[in-house]
Each structure stands twice: as structure tokens, then as C-alpha cells.
Design a protein around this motif. Structure first.
Motif, PDB file in Angstrom:
ATOM      1  N   GLU A  76       0.818  -1.045   0.025  1.00  0.00           N
ATOM      2  CA  GLU A  76      -0.111   0.033  -0.057  1.00  0.00           C
ATOM      3  C   GLU A  76       0.841   1.184   0.007  1.00  0.00           C
ATOM      4  OE1 GLU A  76      -3.625   0.833   2.462  1.00  0.00           O
ATOM      5  OE2 GLU A  76      -2.014   0.955   3.651  1.00  0.00           O
ATOM      6  N   ARG A  77       0.698   2.150  -0.892  1.00  0.00           N
ATOM      7  CA  ARG A  77       1.598   3.370  -1.058  1.00  0.00           C
ATOM      8  C   ARG A  77       0.557   4.664  -0.972  1.00  0.00           C
ATOM      9  NH1 ARG A  77       6.549   2.121  -2.889  1.00  0.00           N
ATOM     10  NH2 ARG A  77       6.562   0.109  -3.743  1.00  0.00           N
ATOM     11  N   ASP A  78       1.310   5.870  -0.450  1.00  0.00           N
ATOM     12  CA  ASP A  78       0.746   7.088  -0.492  1.00  0.00           C
ATOM     13  C   ASP A  78       0.791   7.684  -1.771  1.00  0.00           C
ATOM     14  OD1 ASP A  78       2.957   8.135  -0.479  1.00  0.00           O
ATOM     15  OD2 ASP A  78       3.012   8.881   1.370  1.00  0.00           O
ATOM     16  N   TRP A  79       0.052   8.924  -1.938  1.00  0.00           N
ATOM     17  CA  TRP A  79       0.083   9.776  -3.162  1.00  0.00           C
ATOM     18  C   TRP A  79       1.505  10.025  -3.699  1.00  0.00           C
ATOM     19  CZ3 TRP A  79      -4.011  10.175  -6.058  1.00  0.00           C
ATOM     20  CH2 TRP A  79      -5.278   9.864  -5.389  1.00  0.00           C
ATOM     21  N   THR A  84       3.022   2.583   2.851  1.00  0.00           N
ATOM     22  CA  THR A  84       2.410   2.931   4.248  1.00  0.00           C
ATOM     23  C   THR A  84       1.994   1.920   4.910  1.00  0.00           C
ATOM     24  OG1 THR A  84       0.595   3.208   2.876  1.00  0.00           O
ATOM     25  CG2 THR A  84       1.736   5.278   3.254  1.00  0.00           C
TER      26      THR A  84
END
Length: 136
Positions: A76-79, A84
Motif C-alpha cells: 500500500e502506497r500514499d500519493w 504506508t
């Protein structure tokens, strides 16, 4: 007269086929669900977390078995593209107090801590409905 005999016979065959489809329903079994990967600690943790959530929501089921259906962790990655956390899909088998059995789909998440390690605890990201199936 032969025409009516053939028509009656065709009607009986069609009726039998329709009846056969109603009788031959798909009976799903938990053992038919394929595992993507195996990790006993994650499965035990998922059962523990799911039972806490079910109890808090006053659900009538208690989970006893978990299968990880993801083949690996999904990042899971942020913008900005920074990692994250990560998550897994699992199917949990449960039984109700009145003897019914079923399965619920869960998505569990592990968040990334500040020291670039993943949290020990799983959290529930998504929880599906309890679907009845044969007891095993």
C-alpha cells in the motif's frame, strides 16, 4: 397419436432436466477454497482479530479457521509513492451458536511503522458478509 406420445415424452424429459437443475445446487465447501500462501502466525492473528471485531459488532459467528488467499502481500502506497502498509486477503470459516457454518472474506492490513518495520498486529481493512456453507 404418436405425435402426442412424443410431445408428452419430451415434456417429461424437459421437466426432469429442470428438476435436476434445482436439485443439483452448488454446495460450496471451505476445503475447496485454495490457499495463496501459508503462515500459521498470520492465520491465528487473523482469527483473533476477526473474533474481537465480530464480538464488538454482536455478530453471531465465531471464527475457527483462516486461509490466506493472497499469493503474497500487496503493498500500500500514499500519493507520493511511499510505502504506508501492506495487506492480505483471507477467507475465515466460522460457526454460529445455532450450528450453522459459513465463511467471511476479510482484508487485513499491517501498517508500516516509523522505523521501517511492519506492525505486529493486523487490523481489519474490509469485512464481508457471513455466507452460509456446509459445515466441515
Amino acid at each position: 397419436m404418436q405425435f402426442f406420445t412424443k410431445l408428452l415424452l419430451s415434456f417429461i424429459v424437459a421437466l426432469c432436466c429442470i428438476q435436476g437443475q434445482c436439485i443439483a445446487q452448488n454446495h460450496a465447501r471451505y476445503s475447496d477454497i485454495e490457499e495463496g500462501m501459508r503462515d500459521e502466525w498470520l492465520e491465528r492473528e487473523a482469527i483473533h482479530v476477526a473474533n474481537k471485531r465480530a464480538s464488538a459488532l454482536k455478530c453471531r459467528e465465531t471464527y475457527t479457521v483462516a486461509k490466506i488467499t493472497s499469493e503474497d502481500w500487496i503493498t500500500e502506497r500514499d500519493w507520493h509513492g511511499n510505502v504506508t502498509g501492506r495487506y492480505l486477503h483471507m477467507e475465515l470459516y466460522g460457526e454460529t451458536y445455532d450450528g450453522q457454518c459459513g465463511v467471511t472474506h476479510f482484508v487485513f492490513r499491517q501498517r508500516l511503522r516509523g522505523d521501517d518495520t511492519f506492525a505486529e498486529r493486523l487490523s481489519i481493512s474490509e469485512m464481508g458478509s457471513f455466507y452460509d456453507m456446509e459445515c466441515e
